[in-house]
Structures are given as structure tokens and as C-alpha cells.
Design a protein around this motif. Structure first.
Motif, PDB file in Angstrom:
ATOM      1  N   ALA A 190      -5.044   0.706   4.197  1.00 51.38           N
ATOM      2  CA  ALA A 190      -5.551   2.070   4.050  1.00 51.38           C
ATOM      3  C   ALA A 190      -5.590   2.785   5.393  1.00 51.38           C
ATOM      4  O   ALA A 190      -5.159   3.935   5.512  1.00 51.38           O
ATOM      5  CB  ALA A 190      -6.930   2.048   3.415  1.00 51.38           C
ATOM      6  N   GLY A 207      -7.603   7.164  -6.065  1.00 54.79           N
ATOM      7  CA  GLY A 207      -7.328   5.843  -5.531  1.00 54.79           C
ATOM      8  C   GLY A 207      -7.491   4.795  -6.618  1.00 54.79           C
ATOM      9  O   GLY A 207      -8.248   4.977  -7.565  1.00 54.79           O
ATOM     10  N   HIS A 230       0.874  -1.168   0.000  1.00 53.16           N
ATOM     11  CA  HIS A 230       0.000   0.000   0.000  1.00 53.16           C
ATOM     12  C   HIS A 230       0.911   1.218   0.000  1.00 53.16           C
ATOM     13  O   HIS A 230       1.932   1.237   0.690  1.00 53.16           O
ATOM     14  CB  HIS A 230      -0.888   0.004   1.242  1.00 53.16           C
ATOM     15  CG  HIS A 230      -1.595  -1.293   1.452  1.00 53.16           C
ATOM     16  ND1 HIS A 230      -2.836  -1.549   0.934  1.00 53.16           N
ATOM     17  CD2 HIS A 230      -1.223  -2.423   2.097  1.00 53.16           C
ATOM     18  CE1 HIS A 230      -3.211  -2.775   1.269  1.00 53.16           C
ATOM     19  NE2 HIS A 230      -2.240  -3.324   1.981  1.00 53.16           N
ATOM     20  N   ARG A 273      -7.409   0.339  -7.312  1.00 58.35           N
ATOM     21  CA  ARG A 273      -7.332  -1.015  -6.760  1.00 58.35           C
ATOM     22  C   ARG A 273      -7.342  -1.968  -7.941  1.00 58.35           C
ATOM     23  O   ARG A 273      -8.212  -1.896  -8.801  1.00 58.35           O
ATOM     24  CB  ARG A 273      -8.525  -1.256  -5.855  1.00 58.35           C
ATOM     25  CG  ARG A 273      -8.481  -2.574  -5.171  1.00 58.35           C
ATOM     26  CD  ARG A 273      -9.551  -2.641  -4.133  1.00 58.35           C
ATOM     27  NE  ARG A 273      -9.641  -3.993  -3.636  1.00 58.35           N
ATOM     28  CZ  ARG A 273     -10.482  -4.389  -2.748  1.00 58.35           C
ATOM     29  NH1 ARG A 273     -11.315  -3.546  -2.229  1.00 58.35           N
ATOM     30  NH2 ARG A 273     -10.496  -5.638  -2.366  1.00 58.35           N
TER      31      ARG A 273
END
Length: 54
Positions: free
Chosen positions: A31, A46, A6, A48
Motif C-alpha cells: 500500500a 479498497g 497490489h 482485502r
């Protein structure tokens, strides 16, 4: 076994901070660990990613 990395970066994509978790751990854990490292900003982006073997 796998891991997740991350990251918080600046507007130029330069890394500011990292947090590594085990692959089976929820993304919320990473996060939450990085929330205090977020700089003041007018907007945030963001992403993912998911793997698809098909």
C-alpha cells in the motif's frame, strides 16, 4: 512460497500500477509503495481477501 499483487485501478477497473511483494510481507508495504500512484478521486474503494480452507 507465494506472492501478493497490489494494484491501483481506475473507476472502470483498468490497471494503473502494480506492486508485487512476497506473501509473508505486510500489506502495508504494498500500500505504501502505491500511495503516490493514486489518482485524484472523490472516493476510494479498497478490498482485502482471505483464504479459508474450512
Amino acid at each position: 512460497m507465494n506472492t501478493k499483487l497490489h494494484a491501483v485501478t481506475d473507476a472502470e477497473g483498468r490497471p494503473l500500477s502494480f506492486f508485487m511483494t512476497a506473501g509473508q510481507v505486510s500489506d502495508y508495504t504494498g500500500a505504501a509503495a502505491l500511495l503516490d500512484d493514486l489518482p485524484k478521486a472523490q472516493w476510494i474503494l479498497g478490498d482485502r481477501g482471505y483464504d479459508a480452507d474450512w
